[in-house]
Design an enzyme around this catalytic site. Structure first.
Site, PDB file in Angstrom:
ATOM      1  N   SER A 191     -51.293  39.643  62.511  1.00 54.35           N
ATOM      2  CA  SER A 191     -50.671  38.444  62.674  1.00 54.35           C
ATOM      3  C   SER A 191     -50.518  38.329  64.359  1.00 54.35           C
ATOM      4  CB  SER A 191     -49.311  38.218  62.306  1.00 54.35           C
ATOM      5  OG  SER A 191     -48.175  39.292  62.797  1.00 54.35           O
ATOM      6  N   ARG A 242     -52.629  35.449  66.011  1.00 51.30           N
ATOM      7  CA  ARG A 242     -52.094  34.308  66.418  1.00 51.30           C
ATOM      8  C   ARG A 242     -52.572  34.034  68.015  1.00 51.30           C
ATOM      9  NH1 ARG A 242     -47.343  36.577  66.242  1.00 51.30           N
ATOM     10  NH2 ARG A 242     -46.857  35.594  64.154  1.00 51.30           N
ATOM     11  N   ASN A 301     -54.813  30.596  69.017  1.00 47.62           N
ATOM     12  CA  ASN A 301     -54.310  29.598  69.934  1.00 47.62           C
ATOM     13  C   ASN A 301     -55.303  29.295  71.035  1.00 47.62           C
ATOM     14  OD1 ASN A 301     -51.378  28.413  69.215  1.00 47.62           O
ATOM     15  ND2 ASN A 301     -51.395  30.490  68.728  1.00 47.62           N
TER      16      ASN A 301
END
Lengths: 156, 296
Positions: free
Chosen positions: B214, B218, B222
């Site tokens: 994660s 992440r 992004n």
């Protein structure tokens, strides 16, 4: 998006950077910051202590000033009292002196009056003798009638 | 946006911007299409290490001059960063290992700098790279490279396990694996623990594997999305050269304004993602250094 050796290089670089940061950069910076914090705290507490000391000193000086003022007042009072006493004493002395001088003057005057009276009495006696001898047309022996004359003089 | 890109097919333009300068370690030649493991994304590695060295240089320079006097300029800024991270660590775990805060700071500053490369107009450095150094591709934002983000998150994963072993020991860790979260302490149902233990192990494995995945995805997601949108706006703006003077003004200025707006929005994402990566790392490491049995 295919995994490749970049992963390994990045991992090693990352760990090396972390180690450098951990060992070389972090301790001095944090140490300096904490030391500065302690220094500032100390400075602040010192300022507070100074302020308190100043307050203490000013209240103490105020007290001393008050005491000094009271003492000065006391001294002035005592001096006033003493000067009044002195004045009183001087007045009394002067009064006594005046009385004494007056007394002396009066005694002197009385004595002179007595002297004058004595002289007058003698003169009156003499005059009376002279008058009587004129009246009698003869000389009266002053010595023979001395007792009469002195009796006369005493009556004047 | 650049004139040279104007006539190109927009699809190849987008792909070109999303392709790393990849060095095949078998043949030692640039091979952007190579899919094997033994390859190096030279551009990502170069910019990542360059940015890392820049911030380390400043931090170590300030550290050498650290004193208790009045801090000035750079010293002030760096002390602000240090204090910020230190406070974060203190809030999350007051008795954290001394490694945690420097680690968090390294992550924060490094990821922040890597993300900030996204703000550099997308064609500048690739254009210079192509014209001056003859590089076929150049991606300047290391955090849009999934290898880079996974490189960091896997290092964090390894550290989490080192912390686990150091603070709990193999036995404590094994006990935690087997008895957390489901465990029956006493009573006739104790036998059920035999069934619960495998469940616990599976849950724990999923939980732990999810952490680095994660973290990496992440950040990558992004930044990659942000970069892609910059590229797409550039494609839109490249129409400026195909529709006469009106198109030039409309697409050129419009595209420029959209780029600006997206850059402003992205300025929020950049520090946020760096912060999230740092905070989660601190949380994970704090969790690894406190055993669950102590909490209960």
């Amino acid at each position: 998006m295919d995994p490749n050796a970049t992963l390994i290089v990045q991992s090693i670089t990352f760990l090396v950077f972390v180690a450098l940061m951990w060992r070389l950069a972090w301790p001095p910076i944090l140490g300096a910051m904490q030391a500065r914090q302690a220094k500032i705290a100390e400075g602040l507490s010192a300022a507070e202590r100074g302020e308190k000391a100043l307050k203490d000193a000013s209240s103490k000086s105020e007290g001393e000033l008050k005491a000094a003022r009271a003492q000065a007042q006391e001294i002035i009072g005592a001096a006033n009292k003493q000067s009044a006493q002195l004045l009183e004493k001087a007045k009394a002395d002067a009064e006594a002196e005046k009385a004494r001088i007056l007394e002396a003057g009066r005694a002197e005057a009385e004595r002179e009056i007595a002297q004058a009276k004595e002289a007058l009495r003698k003169q009156v006696g003499d005059l009376a003798v002279a008058g009587a001898s004129k009246i009698l047309k003869r000389e009266i022996d002053a010595k023979a009638h001395a007792d009469v004359l002195s009796e006369l003089a005493a009556q004047v | 946006m650049a004139a040279t890109e104007g006539q190109e097919d927009s699809g190849s333009y987008v792909l070109h911007h999303l392709t790393n300068l990849r060095l095949n370690l078998h043949t030692m030649k640039f091979d952007p299409g190579y899919k094997g493991f033994w390859a190096l994304d030279i551009d990502s590695v170069f910019f990542a290490i360059l940015l890392g060295l820049i911030f380390l240089f400043f931090f170590i320079r300030v550290a050498r001059r650290a004193n208790t006097g009045v801090p000035t300029g750079m010293e002030n800024f760096i002390e602000m960063c240090v204090e910020f991270v230190q406070n974060q660590v203190k809030e999350i775990s007051p008795h954290a290992n001394s490694l945690v805060a420097p680690l968090g700071l390294t992550i924060f500053v490094w990821v922040l700098l890597m993300n900030f490369m996204d703000i550099v107009p997308i064609d500048w450095l690739p254009y210079v790279g192509e014209k001056v150094f003859g590089l076929p591709n150049l991606r300047i934002v290391p955090s849009t490279d999934i290898n880079v983000t996974f490189g960091m998150s896997l290092s964090v994963f390894v550290l989490i396990y080192i912390f686990n072993f150091a603070y709990k020991g193999p036995i404590g860790l094994a006990k935690e694996f087997l008895t957390h979260p489901f465990f029956i302490k006493s009573g006739p149902m104790v036998v059920l623990n035999v069934v619960l233990m495998p469940v616990n192990v599976i849950l724990r494995l999923v939980e732990d594997i999810a952490k680095p995945v994660s973290l990496a995805l992440r950040l990558f997601g992004n930044l990659f999305a942000g970069e892609l949108i910059f590229v797409l706006i550039a494609v839109f703006a490249s129409n400026a050269f195909n529709h006469g003077i009106g198109g030039f003004v409309g697409f050129g200025i419009g595209g420029g304004l959209i780029q600006l707006a997206w850059a402003v929005f992205h300025m929020l994402v950049i520090p946020l993602q760096a912060f999230v990566f740092m905070v989660l790392t601190i949380v994970y490491l704090a969790g690894a250094s406190t055993s669950h049995s102590e909490e209960h």
